[in-house]
Scaffold this motif. Structure first.
Motif, PDB file in Angstrom:
ATOM      1  N   ARG A 104     -11.068   0.468  -6.169  1.00 50.12           N
ATOM      2  CA  ARG A 104     -11.188  -0.718  -5.315  1.00 50.12           C
ATOM      3  C   ARG A 104     -12.612  -1.256  -5.354  1.00 50.12           C
ATOM      4  N   ASP A 105     -12.728  -2.577  -5.533  1.00 44.84           N
ATOM      5  CA  ASP A 105     -14.045  -3.227  -5.538  1.00 44.84           C
ATOM      6  C   ASP A 105     -13.865  -4.559  -4.821  1.00 44.84           C
ATOM      7  N   GLY A 106     -14.097  -4.583  -3.529  1.00 43.87           N
ATOM      8  CA  GLY A 106     -13.894  -5.800  -2.729  1.00 43.87           C
ATOM      9  C   GLY A 106     -12.433  -6.181  -2.713  1.00 43.87           C
ATOM     10  N   ASP A 107     -12.150  -7.432  -3.118  1.00 45.12           N
ATOM     11  CA  ASP A 107     -10.748  -7.862  -3.095  1.00 45.12           C
ATOM     12  C   ASP A 107     -10.076  -7.689  -4.462  1.00 45.12           C
ATOM     13  N   HIS A 108     -10.635  -6.764  -5.267  1.00 48.01           N
ATOM     14  CA  HIS A 108     -10.040  -6.434  -6.565  1.00 48.01           C
ATOM     15  C   HIS A 108      -9.913  -4.915  -6.721  1.00 48.01           C
ATOM     16  N   TYR A 109      -9.117  -4.516  -7.685  1.00 50.10           N
ATOM     17  CA  TYR A 109      -9.155  -3.148  -8.216  1.00 50.10           C
ATOM     18  C   TYR A 109      -9.650  -3.270  -9.654  1.00 50.10           C
ATOM     19  N   VAL A 110     -10.372  -2.254 -10.112  1.00 50.32           N
ATOM     20  CA  VAL A 110     -10.828  -2.261 -11.497  1.00 50.32           C
ATOM     21  C   VAL A 110     -10.088  -1.150 -12.235  1.00 50.32           C
ATOM     22  N   LEU A 111      -9.273  -1.557 -13.205  1.00 46.44           N
ATOM     23  CA  LEU A 111      -8.434  -0.596 -13.916  1.00 46.44           C
ATOM     24  C   LEU A 111      -9.088  -0.170 -15.224  1.00 46.44           C
ATOM     25  N   MET A 170       1.106   1.809 -13.515  1.00 44.93           N
ATOM     26  CA  MET A 170       0.868   2.866 -12.546  1.00 44.93           C
ATOM     27  C   MET A 170      -0.531   3.446 -12.786  1.00 44.93           C
ATOM     28  N   ALA A 171      -1.370   3.395 -11.752  1.00 44.13           N
ATOM     29  CA  ALA A 171      -2.761   3.860 -11.912  1.00 44.13           C
ATOM     30  C   ALA A 171      -3.186   4.631 -10.663  1.00 44.13           C
ATOM     31  N   ARG A 172      -4.174   5.502 -10.853  1.00 41.51           N
ATOM     32  CA  ARG A 172      -4.603   6.370  -9.750  1.00 41.51           C
ATOM     33  C   ARG A 172      -5.623   5.641  -8.877  1.00 41.51           C
ATOM     34  N   THR A 173      -5.247   5.409  -7.636  1.00 44.07           N
ATOM     35  CA  THR A 173      -6.178   4.756  -6.707  1.00 44.07           C
ATOM     36  C   THR A 173      -6.956   5.790  -5.901  1.00 44.07           C
ATOM     37  N   ASP A 174      -6.402   6.994  -5.813  1.00 39.21           N
ATOM     38  CA  ASP A 174      -7.081   8.013  -5.023  1.00 39.21           C
ATOM     39  C   ASP A 174      -7.434   9.207  -5.903  1.00 39.21           C
ATOM     40  N   PRO A 175      -8.730   9.292  -6.304  1.00 38.42           N
ATOM     41  CA  PRO A 175      -9.132  10.381  -7.211  1.00 38.42           C
ATOM     42  C   PRO A 175      -9.022  11.753  -6.549  1.00 38.42           C
ATOM     43  N   ASN A 176      -8.980  11.771  -5.201  1.00 35.61           N
ATOM     44  CA  ASN A 176      -8.879  13.056  -4.506  1.00 35.61           C
ATOM     45  C   ASN A 176      -7.449  13.558  -4.407  1.00 35.61           C
ATOM     46  N   GLN A 177      -6.515  12.741  -4.859  1.00 35.51           N
ATOM     47  CA  GLN A 177      -5.095  13.130  -4.865  1.00 35.51           C
ATOM     48  C   GLN A 177      -4.665  13.257  -6.317  1.00 35.51           C
ATOM     49  N   PRO A 178      -4.696  14.451  -6.877  1.00 39.91           N
ATOM     50  CA  PRO A 178      -4.417  14.588  -8.305  1.00 39.91           C
ATOM     51  C   PRO A 178      -2.948  14.303  -8.656  1.00 39.91           C
ATOM     52  N   GLY A 179      -2.045  14.420  -7.730  1.00 32.94           N
ATOM     53  CA  GLY A 179      -0.620  14.294  -8.045  1.00 32.94           C
ATOM     54  C   GLY A 179      -0.055  12.919  -7.741  1.00 32.94           C
ATOM     55  N   ALA A 180       1.225  12.923  -7.408  1.00 32.31           N
ATOM     56  CA  ALA A 180       2.000  11.692  -7.249  1.00 32.31           C
ATOM     57  C   ALA A 180       1.427  10.773  -6.163  1.00 32.31           C
ATOM     58  N   ARG A 181       0.914  11.364  -5.084  1.00 34.32           N
ATOM     59  CA  ARG A 181       0.525  10.528  -3.937  1.00 34.32           C
ATOM     60  C   ARG A 181      -0.730   9.684  -4.174  1.00 34.32           C
ATOM     61  N   GLY A 182      -1.483   9.997  -5.254  1.00 35.57           N
ATOM     62  CA  GLY A 182      -2.684   9.204  -5.548  1.00 35.57           C
ATOM     63  C   GLY A 182      -2.407   8.000  -6.432  1.00 35.57           C
ATOM     64  N   VAL A 183      -1.130   7.747  -6.735  1.00 33.55           N
ATOM     65  CA  VAL A 183      -0.792   6.718  -7.732  1.00 33.55           C
ATOM     66  C   VAL A 183      -0.274   5.443  -7.053  1.00 33.55           C
ATOM     67  N   VAL A 241     -10.519  -3.717 -16.224  1.00 32.16           N
ATOM     68  CA  VAL A 241      -9.672  -4.887 -15.977  1.00 32.16           C
ATOM     69  C   VAL A 241      -9.626  -5.147 -14.466  1.00 32.16           C
ATOM     70  N   ARG A 242     -10.071  -6.334 -14.073  1.00 36.04           N
ATOM     71  CA  ARG A 242     -10.112  -6.658 -12.637  1.00 36.04           C
ATOM     72  C   ARG A 242      -8.769  -7.261 -12.218  1.00 36.04           C
ATOM     73  N   VAL A 243      -8.153  -6.604 -11.228  1.00 33.18           N
ATOM     74  CA  VAL A 243      -6.830  -7.024 -10.763  1.00 33.18           C
ATOM     75  C   VAL A 243      -6.929  -7.340  -9.268  1.00 33.18           C
ATOM     76  N   LEU A 267       1.567  -3.612  -6.155  1.00 27.09           N
ATOM     77  CA  LEU A 267       3.001  -3.640  -5.887  1.00 27.09           C
ATOM     78  C   LEU A 267       3.309  -2.507  -4.912  1.00 27.09           C
ATOM     79  N   GLY A 268       3.663  -2.855  -3.691  1.00 25.75           N
ATOM     80  CA  GLY A 268       3.905  -1.821  -2.686  1.00 25.75           C
ATOM     81  C   GLY A 268       2.586  -1.304  -2.124  1.00 25.75           C
ATOM     82  N   ALA A 269       2.696  -0.295  -1.270  1.00 24.31           N
ATOM     83  CA  ALA A 269       1.501   0.231  -0.609  1.00 24.31           C
ATOM     84  C   ALA A 269       0.710   1.129  -1.548  1.00 24.31           C
ATOM     85  N   GLU A 270      -0.561   1.336  -1.212  1.00 23.34           N
ATOM     86  CA  GLU A 270      -1.362   2.297  -1.971  1.00 23.34           C
ATOM     87  C   GLU A 270      -0.722   3.669  -1.862  1.00 23.34           C
TER      88      GLU A 270
END
Ligand code: COS
Length: 382
Positions: free
Chosen positions: A142-149, A168-181, A217-219, A225-228
């Motif tokens: 997350r970077d302001g109103d974007h995500y950087v992929l 599908m990309a990992r938004t939470d580096p502290n969640q190694p499994g499914a819940r960080g995606v 890639v700034r998105v 799509l859906g919640a974090e």
């Protein structure tokens, strides 16, 4: 939405004729060129095939799952590369949007996906995350109103045709499994997004898979799509549905192989009679027909269950496992019935034999289906 029987039968008849009269004669050329002619793609658009699963409100046909399965059974009369043209728009490329998209996201993309104006791809698999799809390493910071992929996706179907990717990309580096995606809608023209060359494959020439590379890639946040943290679950829900669609297609290909084998067995004479009169050949035809009927019943019953709003994770995995393995055996017997001709490119049977091998691997391997079936059965207690 269920079509009335008359409209459904007209659609099935139109697809059957399109597959047998228009697509089938092009199979060898498509395999040779590794490309589908644009005129054919346009005819698919005109038939509404890109929008089979998309709600009417966004320009699709909004078929019930049962009707969609019946349509792809008819499409199975032509080689699998043709189905792949519409496969991502109907299935894994659009259904995340249908299930979890905001109204604005749906309005922006679904009408163009339904009409086939654009192609859409589903970017889950990575070099180190195949069956273990919760292990995705592609990052979305997350970077302001974007995500950087940043990261790389592998074997992405239709990537070289696509204008939109569900990533599908990992938004939470502290969640190694499914819940960080998390899941994102990423348009092709996003700076930093690039597509690799189509892979050379064992079969299904004309259908392409490529790497998709994300370099910072700034998105925009509104493209999530859906919640974090909900991206993996969404991907699994999309695959539950996709597995059923593929199972229906396997049934269609099996039926075509059986028809080809029967026609050949009636025509080919040995020992002074058609080989269809020999009981060892008849046994192969009987086994193939029995298994194809069993798969058809399982697919249609599971589709109806899904249409009633019931959970079908287990049944869709069972249908995918059984139908994809079934069509492998049916193709193997078809080669055997054709004998030497079955091994010769000109007859096209060896091509289908190679084509169907993929069904046991993509949208979840047979091993993954067994794992899902066992887990769900153990959960249910039987
Ligand atoms: N529907 C809804 N939610 C699902 C689900 C489904 N079908 N399957 C899993 N989930 C949820 C789980 O409930 C769990 O949620 P909680 O964390 O809230 O409990 C979460 O997703 C993680 O699920 P699970 O623990 O089962 O994840 P695993 O890492 O064990 O992976 C498999 C499960 C192996 C089944 C999954 O990774 C898979 O299907 N792999 C194959 C992927 C595939 O088909 N790839 C093909 C290429 S894409 S075309």
């Amino acid at each position: 939405m269920a079509l009335d029987v008359e409209t459904r039968d007209q659609l099935l008849e139109a697809v059957r004729r399109f597959a047998t009269e228009r697509l089938r004669p092009l199979e060898a050329q498509v395999a040779e060129d590794d490309a589908i002619p644009e005129a054919v793609v346009q005819e698919m658009r005109d038939l509404g095939l890109f929008g089979l699963s998309i709600p009417e409100a966004y320009g699709g046909l909004e078929l019930s799952m049962e009707d969609e399965c019946r349509v792809v059974m008819e499409l199975g009369r032509a080689s699998p590369a043709f189905r792949s043209v519409i496969g991502t728009n109907v299935g894994i490329g659009s259904q995340g949007l249908v299930m979890a998209g905001t109204e604005a996201q749906k309005q922006t993309w679904l009408p163009r996906i339904a009409s086939g104006e654009i192609v859409t791809s589903f970017a889950l698999t990575e070099p180190e995350a195949g069956s273990d799809s919760a292990a995705v390493r592609t990052r979305a910071i997350r970077d302001g109103d974007h995500y950087v992929l940043s990261g790389a996706k592998r074997y992405i179907t239709n990537a070289d045709q696509a204008s939109l990717f569900t990533v599908m990309a990992r938004t939470d580096p502290n969640q190694p499994g499914a819940r960080g995606v998390s899941a994102f809608l990423v348009p092709l023209d996003s700076p930093g997004l690039s597509i690799g060359k189509p892979e050379r494959k064992m079969g299904q020439q004309g259908a392409h898979v490529c790497d998709v590379i994300f370099e910072d890639v700034r998105v925009p946040v509104e493209n999530r799509l859906g919640a974090e943290g909900e991206g993996f679950r969404l991907a699994m829900q999309v695959l539950d549905r996709g597995r059923l669609h593929i199972s229906g297609f396997c049934v269609g290909v099996a039926q075509r192989l059986i028809e080809d084998a029967v026609a050949y067995a009636n025509e080919r004479r040995q020992f002074g009679q058609p080989i269809a009169s020999f009981q060892l050949v008849q046994a192969m035809i009987a086994d193939s027909k029995t298994e194809a009927l069993a798969a058809r019943a399982l697919v249609l019953e599971t589709a109806r269950q899904r249409d009633r709003g019931e959970a079908t994770t287990l049944e869709a995995a069972a249908a995918k496992l059984f139908a994809s393995e079934m069509v492998g055996r049916v193709a193997d017997r078809a080669v055997q019935i054709f004998g030497g001709a079955g091994y010769i490119a000109e007859y096209g049977i060896e091509r289908l034999y190679r084509d169907v091998r993929l069904f046991r691997i993509y949208e979840g391997s047979s091993e993954i289906q067994r794992l899902v079936i066992a887990r769900e059965t153990l959960k249910r207690g039987g």
